[in-house]
Design a protein around this motif. Structure first.
Motif, mmCIF file in Angstrom:
data_model
loop_
_atom_site.group_PDB
_atom_site.id
_atom_site.type_symbol
_atom_site.label_atom_id
_atom_site.label_comp_id
_atom_site.label_asym_id
_atom_site.label_seq_id
_atom_site.Cartn_x
_atom_site.Cartn_y
_atom_site.Cartn_z
ATOM 1 N N UNK A 177 -47.913 -49.959 -2.267
ATOM 2 C CA UNK A 177 -48.816 -49.351 -1.292
ATOM 3 C C UNK A 177 -49.950 -50.320 -0.987
ATOM 4 N N UNK A 178 -50.034 -50.767 0.242
ATOM 5 C CA UNK A 178 -51.118 -51.672 0.631
ATOM 6 C C UNK A 178 -50.782 -53.115 0.349
ATOM 7 N N UNK A 179 -51.115 -53.578 -0.848
ATOM 8 C CA UNK A 179 -50.779 -54.933 -1.286
ATOM 9 C C UNK A 179 -50.140 -54.834 -2.665
ATOM 10 N N UNK A 180 -49.265 -55.765 -3.011
ATOM 11 C CA UNK A 180 -48.637 -55.697 -4.343
ATOM 12 C C UNK A 180 -49.708 -55.785 -5.438
ATOM 13 N N UNK A 181 -49.838 -54.766 -6.281
ATOM 14 C CA UNK A 181 -50.892 -54.772 -7.298
ATOM 15 C C UNK A 181 -50.541 -55.671 -8.476
ATOM 16 N N UNK A 182 -51.548 -56.251 -9.125
ATOM 17 C CA UNK A 182 -51.288 -57.113 -10.287
ATOM 18 C C UNK A 182 -50.513 -56.406 -11.391
ATOM 19 N N UNK A 183 -50.762 -55.094 -11.565
ATOM 20 C CA UNK A 183 -50.060 -54.403 -12.650
ATOM 21 C C UNK A 183 -48.562 -54.285 -12.380
ATOM 22 N N UNK A 184 -48.143 -54.358 -11.115
ATOM 23 C CA UNK A 184 -46.710 -54.362 -10.811
ATOM 24 C C UNK A 184 -46.059 -55.631 -11.368
ATOM 25 N N UNK A 185 -46.698 -56.776 -11.126
ATOM 26 C CA UNK A 185 -46.150 -58.036 -11.631
ATOM 27 C C UNK A 185 -46.226 -58.089 -13.161
ATOM 28 N N UNK A 186 -47.296 -57.524 -13.718
ATOM 29 C CA UNK A 186 -47.419 -57.488 -15.181
ATOM 30 C C UNK A 186 -46.323 -56.617 -15.788
ATOM 31 N N UNK A 187 -46.005 -55.512 -15.124
ATOM 32 C CA UNK A 187 -44.938 -54.628 -15.601
ATOM 33 C C UNK A 187 -43.585 -55.337 -15.555
ATOM 34 N N UNK A 188 -43.307 -56.029 -14.457
ATOM 35 C CA UNK A 188 -42.050 -56.777 -14.348
ATOM 36 C C UNK A 188 -41.952 -57.829 -15.453
ATOM 37 N N UNK A 189 -43.051 -58.537 -15.673
ATOM 38 C CA UNK A 189 -43.073 -59.569 -16.714
ATOM 39 C C UNK A 189 -42.839 -58.949 -18.093
ATOM 40 N N UNK A 190 -43.527 -57.830 -18.367
ATOM 41 C CA UNK A 190 -43.399 -57.184 -19.676
ATOM 42 C C UNK A 190 -41.975 -56.702 -19.929
ATOM 43 N N UNK A 191 -41.282 -56.322 -18.853
ATOM 44 C CA UNK A 191 -39.911 -55.826 -18.999
ATOM 45 C C UNK A 191 -38.879 -56.950 -18.963
ATOM 46 N N UNK A 225 -49.077 -52.455 -20.348
ATOM 47 C CA UNK A 225 -49.803 -52.973 -19.191
ATOM 48 C C UNK A 225 -50.956 -52.031 -18.859
ATOM 49 N N UNK A 226 -52.209 -52.492 -19.005
ATOM 50 C CA UNK A 226 -53.336 -51.627 -18.633
ATOM 51 C C UNK A 226 -53.404 -51.491 -17.116
ATOM 52 N N UNK A 227 -53.735 -50.318 -16.658
ATOM 53 C CA UNK A 227 -53.845 -50.093 -15.217
ATOM 54 C C UNK A 227 -55.242 -49.611 -14.889
ATOM 55 N N UNK A 228 -55.635 -49.833 -13.657
ATOM 56 C CA UNK A 228 -56.953 -49.395 -13.217
ATOM 57 C C UNK A 228 -56.944 -47.894 -12.972
ATOM 58 N N UNK A 229 -58.050 -47.267 -13.307
ATOM 59 C CA UNK A 229 -58.176 -45.846 -13.031
ATOM 60 C C UNK A 229 -58.818 -45.619 -11.676
ATOM 61 N N UNK A 230 -59.173 -44.389 -11.420
ATOM 62 C CA UNK A 230 -59.824 -44.046 -10.167
ATOM 63 C C UNK A 230 -61.325 -44.259 -10.286
ATOM 64 N N UNK A 231 -61.976 -44.422 -9.166
ATOM 65 C CA UNK A 231 -63.431 -44.471 -9.127
ATOM 66 C C UNK A 231 -63.926 -43.128 -8.610
#
Length: 201
Positions: free
Chosen positions: A15-29, A84-90
Motif C-alpha cells: 500500500x503506497x510504497x513498499x515498506x521496509x518491514x516487507x523486505x525485512x520479512x522476506x529476508x527473515x524468511x 521483524x519489528x513493525x511500526x505502530x499507529x500514531x
C-alpha cells in the motif's frame, strides 16, 4: 503458500510504497525479494479475492474479518512472528481536548505503556521553531510520559536532551529541556539521558 519464502514467483501487494518491514520479512524468511513481483494495490482487499495478487497487506483489526465474511479462507503472516519489528499507529488529539481533559492523556499513556519495558522519548516541538510549543510538548509532555512510565513500571527511560540543559538557563529551549530532565529523574524510573549538540536527520 505456507511461509513468506513461498512468495517467490508470486505477486505481492503493498500500500503506497513498499515498506521496509516487507523486505525485512522476506529476508527473515529466506526469500529472495528479486523473485517476488511487488505491485501497489491501494486499499481495496478485493484485489486479493479477485486474484490480482497472491499476497495482500491488510489491517489486522478489520480486513481479515471482512474477507472471511465474503467467504474466503486466509493464511495470515505477522512480521513479528519472524522477529521483524513493525511500526505502530500514531495517535493525535487536539490541544483543546488535552487542556480540557488532562487526565485522559495520562490514562491513555498508561494504557499504551502496558507491557512496555523500555521508552525511547524523542518527541519535541523544537523543529517547529517559533511556532512550536516546547513547554507543552517537551515540558508537560515529558512529565506526563515519565509519570505514566513510573506507574506502569517501565524498566528504562531513554531521553534525548541538549547540552547545557538547565531549568535556570536564559534560553527557553534549554530551560524546558532541563525541566524535562528533572521530571525524568524524579519519576523513579531508571533512565539514560543523551545530551546532544546538533542533530541531523
Amino acid at each position: 503458500l505456507s511461509t513468506p519464502k513461498d512468495w517467490e514467483g508470486r505477486t505481492v501487494g503493498y500500500k503506497g510504497t513498499p515498506p521496509p518491514d516487507l523486505f525485512a520479512l522476506l529476508h527473515a524468511a529466506g526469500a529472495d525479494p528479486a523473485k517476488v513481483a511487488l505491485v501497489n494495490v491501494g486499499f481495496d482487499p478485493r484485489v486479493l479475492t479477485e486474484g490480482q495478487v497472491d499476497v495482500y497487506p491488510l489491517f489486522k483489526s478489520n480486513e481479515p474479518f471482512l474477507i472471511r465474511k465474503w467467504g474466503y479462507d486466509l493464511t495470515l503472516w505477522d512480521a513479528a512472528d519472524y522477529g521483524v519489528p513493525t511500526l505502530g499507529l500514531a495517535y493525535v488529539s487536539s490541544e483543546a481536548f488535552i487542556e480540557e481533559h488532562p487526565e485522559a492523556l495520562v490514562r491513555f499513556l498508561r494504557a499504551a505503556l502496558r507491557g512496555v519495558e523500555v521508552v525511547y522519548h524523542l518527541a519535541s516541538a523544537e523543529h517547529l521553531g517559533a511556532r512550536g510549543d516546547v513547554l507543552s510538548v517537551d515540558g508537560r509532555g515529558t512529565a506526563n510520559l515519565a509519570r505514566a512510565a513510573a506507574e506502569m513500571r517501565v524498566r528504562r527511560f531513554f531521553y534525548v536532551s541538549h547540552l547545557d540543559a538547565d531549568r535556570a538557563s536564559y534560553y527557553p529551549l534549554l530551560r524546558v529541556k532541563g525541566i524535562a530532565e528533572e521530571h525524568i529523574r524524579r519519576s523513579g524510573v531508571p533512565y539514560t539521558i543523551f545530551r546532544s549538540a546538533l542533530l541531523y536527520g
